[in-house]
Design an enzyme around this catalytic site. Structure first.
Site, PDB file in Angstrom:
ATOM      1  N   ASP A   1     -74.617  39.461 -53.637  1.00 55.94           N
ATOM      2  CA  ASP A   1     -73.610  39.494 -54.207  1.00 55.94           C
ATOM      3  C   ASP A   1     -72.851  40.854 -53.757  1.00 55.94           C
ATOM      4  O   ASP A   1     -73.233  41.843 -53.681  1.00 55.94           O
ATOM      5  CB  ASP A   1     -73.793  40.002 -55.771  1.00 55.94           C
TER       6      ASP A   1
ATOM      7  N   GLY B   1     -77.479  35.505 -57.039  1.00 54.26           N
ATOM      8  CA  GLY B   1     -77.800  33.950 -56.894  1.00 54.26           C
ATOM      9  C   GLY B   1     -78.367  33.824 -58.340  1.00 54.26           C
ATOM     10  O   GLY B   1     -79.445  34.387 -58.942  1.00 54.26           O
ATOM     11  N   LYS B   2     -77.651  32.664 -59.182  1.00 56.09           N
ATOM     12  CA  LYS B   2     -78.453  32.239 -60.592  1.00 56.09           C
ATOM     13  C   LYS B   2     -80.016  31.827 -60.191  1.00 56.09           C
ATOM     14  O   LYS B   2     -80.666  32.229 -61.374  1.00 56.09           O
ATOM     15  CB  LYS B   2     -77.419  31.034 -60.925  1.00 56.09           C
TER      16      LYS B   2
ATOM     17  N   ASN C   1     -81.709  35.162 -59.575  1.00 57.01           N
ATOM     18  CA  ASN C   1     -81.791  36.158 -60.655  1.00 57.01           C
ATOM     19  C   ASN C   1     -82.936  35.610 -61.842  1.00 57.01           C
ATOM     20  O   ASN C   1     -83.572  36.473 -62.457  1.00 57.01           O
ATOM     21  CB  ASN C   1     -80.395  35.969 -61.326  1.00 57.01           C
TER      22      ASN C   1
ATOM     23  N   THR D   1     -75.496  29.859 -74.797  1.00 57.62           N
ATOM     24  CA  THR D   1     -75.371  31.199 -74.769  1.00 57.62           C
ATOM     25  C   THR D   1     -73.986  31.529 -74.908  1.00 57.62           C
ATOM     26  O   THR D   1     -72.904  31.074 -74.457  1.00 57.62           O
ATOM     27  CB  THR D   1     -75.799  31.735 -73.336  1.00 57.62           C
TER      28      THR D   1
ATOM     29  N   ARG E   1     -72.066  37.374 -78.870  1.00 57.43           N
ATOM     30  CA  ARG E   1     -72.522  36.613 -80.225  1.00 57.43           C
ATOM     31  C   ARG E   1     -73.952  36.157 -80.246  1.00 57.43           C
ATOM     32  O   ARG E   1     -74.154  35.592 -81.204  1.00 57.43           O
ATOM     33  CB  ARG E   1     -71.453  35.755 -80.415  1.00 57.43           C
TER      34      ARG E   1
ATOM     35  N   ASP F   1     -72.462  46.041 -67.613  1.00 56.01           N
ATOM     36  CA  ASP F   1     -72.063  45.064 -66.579  1.00 56.01           C
ATOM     37  C   ASP F   1     -72.736  43.932 -66.821  1.00 56.01           C
ATOM     38  O   ASP F   1     -74.132  43.660 -66.896  1.00 56.01           O
ATOM     39  CB  ASP F   1     -72.718  45.531 -65.030  1.00 56.01           C
TER      40      ASP F   1
ATOM     41  N   ASP G   1     -78.534  34.662 -66.536  1.00 57.75           N
ATOM     42  CA  ASP G   1     -79.622  34.208 -65.731  1.00 57.75           C
ATOM     43  C   ASP G   1     -80.834  34.984 -66.268  1.00 57.75           C
ATOM     44  O   ASP G   1     -82.028  34.319 -66.062  1.00 57.75           O
ATOM     45  CB  ASP G   1     -79.425  34.520 -64.365  1.00 57.75           C
TER      46      ASP G   1
END
Ligand code: RIB
Length: 308
Positions: A12, A38-39, A42, A215, A219, A242, A248
């Site tokens: 990233d 990377g999803k 992570n 997700t 909330r 952040d 993830d």
């Protein structure tokens, strides 16, 4: 317990900005910082930090220094990287992510690189076949995702990000689908309008997975089980800097808790605590919590409430 993640590894480029740019707009960032991402990776790192052992990653990086950095970062998080394959001639995947001061919100542009070379044969391995929980996302080719879901004998958890039309045979193999609100609306083919939790649960039930956890950022998360009441799980209060990768972290923590034998509502509660903590540092992994931090925060996670 065992969790195997099949998915992407990215490097990233995090860019701090005063505010996120609009379409066609130029804004000036303060600095650019490289961070592991990377999803898939992570999720693996989040599960690895929480589980300590028994977490494996299946994916591809390039034969470049960025690939070395991604493998090393995962190993640091306690993840078995022996199934992360090198792909000569392709760069490691990358993502450019402006992060807004104050809100911590972001935009993400991914360049897949070596992630696009993951094959069905790469994922047909004992670590996938035998894992208690297999975590999947959509930053690698759909053929590999389908092959992993078919090979798995444990609980299959799919994050449909980035969203794309999903074959019904894949959704039937998914025990828990974990979209965000935007992904849910796209998968359901609905208009992007504000919706109540009950309306979101209605969309989720139509998708075809056994259970869905939506997700909802600040909330919390909506739990739509195969049967039983729909629950809204609010997050604990934290000061977010952040939000990159919070989803993830949520799914990695969910997978680790399910692999330990937690029921879905209990796993979502732990995942909500872990994801909230992950937003208190920079990048996708700058504040991944361990079990002690999650345990300390759990008493401040509100009880989930039924959605009428
Ligand atoms: O979900 C956050 C992740 O999405 C980033 O780490 C980036 O690499 C993209 O995969």
């Amino acid at each position: 317990m065992s969790v195997t993640v099949v998915g992407s590894l990215n490097e990233d480029v995090l860019v701090a900005v005063g505010r996120l740019p609009g379409r066609g707009e130029t804004v000036v960032g303060r600095e650019a910082v490289l961070a592991p991402g990377g999803k898939g990776a992570n999720q693996a790192a989040a599960a690895g930090r929480l589980a300590g052992s028994g977490v494996a990653m299946v994916g591809r990086v390039g034969g470049d220094p960025a690939g070395d950095r991604q493998v090393a970062a995962l190993a640091d998080a306690g993840v078995d990287t022996s199934l992360v394959l090198r792909t000569p001639g392709r760069p490691t995947g990358s993502a450019t992510i402006p992060v807004e001061d104050g809100s911590g919100e972001n935009l993400i542009v991914v360049v897949p690189g070596a992630n696009a070379a993951l094959t069905p044969a790469d994922v047909d391995v004992p670590a996938v076949r035998r894992a208690a929980v297999v975590l999947l996302q959509l930053e690698v080719p759909l053929a590999a995702v389908r092959a992993a879901a078919d090979a798995a004998s444990g609980t299959v958890v799919l994050t449909p990000a980035p969203p794309q039309p999903l074959p019904p045979e894949l959704l039937r193999r998914v025990a828990v689908l974990v979209p965000n609100e935007h992904e849910l609306v796209q998968l359901a083919g609905a208009d992007p309008a504000p919706r109540s939790p009950a309306e979101l649960a209605g969309l989720a039930r139509g998708l075809g997975a056994a259970a869905t956890v939506v997700t909802l950022g600040a909330r919390g998360a909506l739990v739509v089980p195969a049967d039983g009441p729909v629950l809204l799980q609010a997050p604990p209060p934290v000061q977010a800097v952040d939000t990159t990768g919070a989803g993830d972290c949520f799914t990695g923590a969910l997978g680790a808790a399910l692999a330990r034998g937690c029921d879905l509502a209990g796993a979502v509660r732990e995942a909500a605590a872990a994801a909230a903590l992950s937003t208190t540092g920079p990048g996708a992994r700058g504040a991944l919590p361990g079990t002690a931090a999650v345990g300390e925060l759990l008493p401040r996670v509100p009880d989930a409430v039924p959605v009428g």
